[in-house]
Design a protein around this motif. Structure first.
Motif, PDB file in Angstrom:
ATOM      1  N   PRO A   9       0.965  -0.685   0.089  1.00  0.00           N
ATOM      2  CA  PRO A   9       0.071   0.294   0.073  1.00  0.00           C
ATOM      3  C   PRO A   9       0.788   1.062   0.037  1.00  0.00           C
ATOM      4  CG  PRO A   9      -0.685  -1.468   1.757  1.00  0.00           C
ATOM      5  CD  PRO A   9       0.637  -2.151   0.808  1.00  0.00           C
ATOM      6  N   ALA A  10       1.750   1.491   0.647  1.00  0.00           N
ATOM      7  CA  ALA A  10       2.847   2.410   1.105  1.00  0.00           C
ATOM      8  C   ALA A  10       2.913   2.555  -0.605  1.00  0.00           C
ATOM      9  CB  ALA A  10       3.709   2.146   1.920  1.00  0.00           C
ATOM     10  N   ARG A  11       3.740   1.577  -1.039  1.00  0.00           N
ATOM     11  CA  ARG A  11       4.682   1.382  -2.601  1.00  0.00           C
ATOM     12  C   ARG A  11       3.685   1.955  -3.717  1.00  0.00           C
ATOM     13  NH1 ARG A  11       6.335  -2.993  -4.516  1.00  0.00           N
ATOM     14  NH2 ARG A  11       5.519  -4.202  -2.939  1.00  0.00           N
ATOM     15  N   GLU A  12       2.262   2.047  -3.654  1.00  0.00           N
ATOM     16  CA  GLU A  12       1.653   1.961  -4.310  1.00  0.00           C
ATOM     17  C   GLU A  12       0.532   3.319  -4.255  1.00  0.00           C
ATOM     18  OE1 GLU A  12      -1.721  -0.763  -3.982  1.00  0.00           O
ATOM     19  OE2 GLU A  12      -0.327  -2.058  -5.557  1.00  0.00           O
ATOM     20  N   ALA A  13       0.148   3.983  -3.573  1.00  0.00           N
ATOM     21  CA  ALA A  13       0.170   5.560  -2.766  1.00  0.00           C
ATOM     22  C   ALA A  13       1.274   6.258  -2.793  1.00  0.00           C
ATOM     23  CB  ALA A  13       0.222   5.930  -1.635  1.00  0.00           C
ATOM     24  N   ILE A  14       2.673   5.857  -2.978  1.00  0.00           N
ATOM     25  CA  ILE A  14       3.906   6.452  -3.471  1.00  0.00           C
ATOM     26  C   ILE A  14       3.941   6.959  -5.207  1.00  0.00           C
ATOM     27  CG2 ILE A  14       6.733   6.881  -3.754  1.00  0.00           C
ATOM     28  CD1 ILE A  14       6.939   5.413  -0.650  1.00  0.00           C
ATOM     29  N   LEU A  15       3.592   5.664  -5.815  1.00  0.00           N
ATOM     30  CA  LEU A  15       3.297   5.709  -6.790  1.00  0.00           C
ATOM     31  C   LEU A  15       2.670   6.601  -7.474  1.00  0.00           C
ATOM     32  CD1 LEU A  15       4.424   1.878  -8.469  1.00  0.00           C
ATOM     33  CD2 LEU A  15       6.072   3.978  -8.787  1.00  0.00           C
ATOM     34  N   GLY A  16       1.425   6.986  -7.035  1.00  0.00           N
ATOM     35  CA  GLY A  16      -0.160   7.390  -7.223  1.00  0.00           C
ATOM     36  C   GLY A  16       0.581   8.905  -7.154  1.00  0.00           C
ATOM     37  N   ALA A  17       1.035   8.735  -6.054  1.00  0.00           N
ATOM     38  CA  ALA A  17       1.389  10.854  -5.851  1.00  0.00           C
ATOM     39  C   ALA A  17       2.552  11.383  -6.275  1.00  0.00           C
ATOM     40  CB  ALA A  17       2.179  10.088  -4.027  1.00  0.00           C
ATOM     41  N   ALA A  18       3.507  10.305  -6.539  1.00  0.00           N
ATOM     42  CA  ALA A  18       4.255  10.484  -7.383  1.00  0.00           C
ATOM     43  C   ALA A  18       3.871  10.885  -9.379  1.00  0.00           C
ATOM     44  CB  ALA A  18       5.613   9.505  -7.715  1.00  0.00           C
ATOM     45  N   ASP A  28      11.782  18.485 -13.240  1.00  0.00           N
ATOM     46  CA  ASP A  28      12.461  19.824 -12.009  1.00  0.00           C
ATOM     47  C   ASP A  28      12.197  20.103 -11.319  1.00  0.00           C
ATOM     48  OD1 ASP A  28      14.594  18.830 -13.797  1.00  0.00           O
ATOM     49  OD2 ASP A  28      13.764  20.144 -15.291  1.00  0.00           O
ATOM     50  N   ARG A  29      10.753  19.858 -10.837  1.00  0.00           N
ATOM     51  CA  ARG A  29      10.041  20.688  -9.698  1.00  0.00           C
ATOM     52  C   ARG A  29       9.263  19.836  -8.326  1.00  0.00           C
ATOM     53  NH1 ARG A  29       6.532  24.221 -12.492  1.00  0.00           N
ATOM     54  NH2 ARG A  29       5.515  24.897 -10.421  1.00  0.00           N
ATOM     55  N   ALA A  30       9.089  18.731  -8.934  1.00  0.00           N
ATOM     56  CA  ALA A  30       8.696  17.849  -8.561  1.00  0.00           C
ATOM     57  C   ALA A  30       9.693  17.469  -6.996  1.00  0.00           C
ATOM     58  CB  ALA A  30       8.042  16.209  -8.929  1.00  0.00           C
ATOM     59  N   THR A  31       9.672  17.328  -5.697  1.00  0.00           N
ATOM     60  CA  THR A  31      10.443  16.701  -5.018  1.00  0.00           C
ATOM     61  C   THR A  31       9.875  15.604  -3.561  1.00  0.00           C
ATOM     62  OG1 THR A  31       9.389  18.139  -2.659  1.00  0.00           O
ATOM     63  CG2 THR A  31      10.969  19.687  -4.364  1.00  0.00           C
ATOM     64  N   VAL A  32      10.922  14.159  -3.668  1.00  0.00           N
ATOM     65  CA  VAL A  32      10.673  13.190  -3.276  1.00  0.00           C
ATOM     66  C   VAL A  32       9.906  13.841  -1.533  1.00  0.00           C
ATOM     67  CG1 VAL A  32      11.987  11.719  -1.657  1.00  0.00           C
ATOM     68  CG2 VAL A  32      12.810  12.153  -3.876  1.00  0.00           C
ATOM     69  N   ARG A  33      10.205  15.673  -1.191  1.00  0.00           N
ATOM     70  CA  ARG A  33       9.229  15.377   0.022  1.00  0.00           C
ATOM     71  C   ARG A  33       7.707  15.872  -0.298  1.00  0.00           C
ATOM     72  NH1 ARG A  33      12.211  16.584   3.847  1.00  0.00           N
ATOM     73  NH2 ARG A  33      14.199  16.645   4.370  1.00  0.00           N
ATOM     74  N   ALA A  34       8.030  16.529  -1.441  1.00  0.00           N
ATOM     75  CA  ALA A  34       6.607  16.733  -1.930  1.00  0.00           C
ATOM     76  C   ALA A  34       5.395  15.052  -2.135  1.00  0.00           C
ATOM     77  CB  ALA A  34       6.375  17.625  -3.149  1.00  0.00           C
ATOM     78  N   ILE A  35       6.073  14.378  -2.733  1.00  0.00           N
ATOM     79  CA  ILE A  35       5.799  13.398  -3.193  1.00  0.00           C
ATOM     80  C   ILE A  35       5.289  12.086  -1.829  1.00  0.00           C
ATOM     81  CG2 ILE A  35       6.059  11.047  -4.463  1.00  0.00           C
ATOM     82  CD1 ILE A  35       7.911  12.735  -7.213  1.00  0.00           C
ATOM     83  N   ALA A  36       6.600  12.151  -1.079  1.00  0.00           N
ATOM     84  CA  ALA A  36       5.950  11.629   0.273  1.00  0.00           C
ATOM     85  C   ALA A  36       5.028  11.800   1.194  1.00  0.00           C
ATOM     86  CB  ALA A  36       7.679  11.602   1.105  1.00  0.00           C
ATOM     87  N   ALA A  37       4.938  13.568   1.132  1.00  0.00           N
ATOM     88  CA  ALA A  37       3.730  14.699   1.453  1.00  0.00           C
ATOM     89  C   ALA A  37       2.705  14.206   1.183  1.00  0.00           C
ATOM     90  CB  ALA A  37       3.998  15.570   1.279  1.00  0.00           C
ATOM     91  N   ASP A  38       2.263  14.740   0.065  1.00  0.00           N
ATOM     92  CA  ASP A  38       1.341  13.771  -1.169  1.00  0.00           C
ATOM     93  C   ASP A  38       0.398  12.493  -0.767  1.00  0.00           C
ATOM     94  OD1 ASP A  38       1.488  16.275  -2.302  1.00  0.00           O
ATOM     95  OD2 ASP A  38       2.327  15.677  -4.375  1.00  0.00           O
ATOM     96  N   ALA A  39       1.736  11.511  -0.208  1.00  0.00           N
ATOM     97  CA  ALA A  39       1.379   9.794   0.027  1.00  0.00           C
ATOM     98  C   ALA A  39       0.902   9.714   1.030  1.00  0.00           C
ATOM     99  CB  ALA A  39       2.631   8.905  -0.648  1.00  0.00           C
ATOM    100  N   GLY A  40       1.774  10.448   2.038  1.00  0.00           N
ATOM    101  CA  GLY A  40       1.556  10.277   3.605  1.00  0.00           C
ATOM    102  C   GLY A  40       2.268   9.242   3.622  1.00  0.00           C
ATOM    103  N   VAL A  41       3.420   9.257   3.773  1.00  0.00           N
ATOM    104  CA  VAL A  41       4.749   8.712   4.190  1.00  0.00           C
ATOM    105  C   VAL A  41       6.009   9.630   4.405  1.00  0.00           C
ATOM    106  CG1 VAL A  41       3.844   6.829   2.609  1.00  0.00           C
ATOM    107  CG2 VAL A  41       5.711   8.306   2.015  1.00  0.00           C
ATOM    108  N   ASP A  42       6.941   9.336   4.838  1.00  0.00           N
ATOM    109  CA  ASP A  42       8.173   9.612   5.256  1.00  0.00           C
ATOM    110  C   ASP A  42       8.773   9.488   4.050  1.00  0.00           C
ATOM    111  OD1 ASP A  42      11.812   9.475   6.307  1.00  0.00           O
ATOM    112  OD2 ASP A  42      10.136  10.901   7.738  1.00  0.00           O
ATOM    113  N   PRO A  43       9.825  10.712   3.566  1.00  0.00           N
ATOM    114  CA  PRO A  43      10.425  10.574   2.277  1.00  0.00           C
ATOM    115  C   PRO A  43      11.790   9.999   2.876  1.00  0.00           C
ATOM    116  CG  PRO A  43      10.391  13.162   3.131  1.00  0.00           C
ATOM    117  CD  PRO A  43       9.996  12.237   4.336  1.00  0.00           C
ATOM    118  N   SER A  44      12.489   9.848   3.469  1.00  0.00           N
ATOM    119  CA  SER A  44      12.812   7.893   3.777  1.00  0.00           C
ATOM    120  C   SER A  44      12.467   6.558   3.021  1.00  0.00           C
ATOM    121  CB  SER A  44      13.874   7.607   5.461  1.00  0.00           C
ATOM    122  OG  SER A  44      12.852   7.158   5.671  1.00  0.00           O
ATOM    123  N   MET A  45      11.429   6.385   3.356  1.00  0.00           N
ATOM    124  CA  MET A  45      10.259   5.125   2.418  1.00  0.00           C
ATOM    125  C   MET A  45      10.443   5.332   0.857  1.00  0.00           C
ATOM    126  SD  MET A  45       7.325   4.504   4.850  1.00  0.00           S
ATOM    127  CE  MET A  45       6.897   3.038   3.698  1.00  0.00           C
TER     128      MET A  45
END
Length: 185
Positions: A9-18, A28-45
């Motif tokens: 579920p976390a991987r799928e949420a990250i992919l969808g958010a990405a 260029d403007r997309a950030t890992v932090r923003a993607i993680a926030a959108d997915a509701g996970v920590d950027p380290s995930m």
């Protein structure tokens, strides 16, 4: 890397958010932090599951053009069939739109786009025309029309092109694709 079912579920949420973030902001403007926030996970995930932003993008942009077999349609209809198919793919595949947005500024994305057209379309053209030596050139020319149309419709959003129906666009670009597919050089 092997993942447990609990991580799915976390991987799928990250992919969808990405996918959404890359489509909205571009690579260029997309950030890992923003993607993680959108997915509701920590950027380290994000980094743990995908390694890097570039690898995450590559996962979101994996697709197959699912080209129709152009050798099974009357040769004089190949341009129309291909035009309709490509427009349907652009309309229905967010990954294609992500890749298009990113390919203009990112060499890896541009390489991916080139490989898609060369690897998936050129072999069909070689079979269709019986000219394997000219297939790469023809595929490249088809790509100019397909990518130009997609860029103007989905990225630049040129009002006249956006306002056109699917059938209107197919009617306009099919003759050009037909010439690139089967016409004389």
């Amino acid at each position: 890397m092997a993942f447990t079912d609990r991580s799915l579920p976390a991987r799928e949420a990250i992919l969808g958010a990405a996918r959404t973030r890359f489509a909205t902001d571009g690579y260029d403007r997309a950030t890992v932090r923003a993607i993680a926030a959108d997915a509701g996970v920590d950027p380290s995930m994000v980094m743990r599951y995908f390694g890097s932003k570039r690898q995450l993008f590559a996962r979101t942009a994996e697709f197959d053009l699912r080209l129709p077999d152009l050798t099974e349609v009357p040769p004089e209809q190949a341009g129309r069939v291909l035009a309709a198919h490509l427009l349907d793919r652009w309309d229905g595949d967010e990954a294609l739109q992500i890749l298009l947005r990113t390919a203009a500024t990112d060499d890896d994305a541009a390489d991916r786009m080139r490989a898609i057209f060369a690897g998936q379309l050129a072999p069909q053209i070689a079979t269709l025309t019986g000219d394997p030596d000219g297939a790469a050139t023809r595929a490249g020319l088809v790509a100019t029309q397909a990518l130009g149309t997609a860029l103007c419709r989905y990225v630049l959003r040129l009002p006249p092109v956006v306002a056109m129906t699917r059938d209107e666009i197919v009617t306009w670009i099919a003759p050009t694709l037909q010439r690139y597919l089967t016409g004389p050089p």
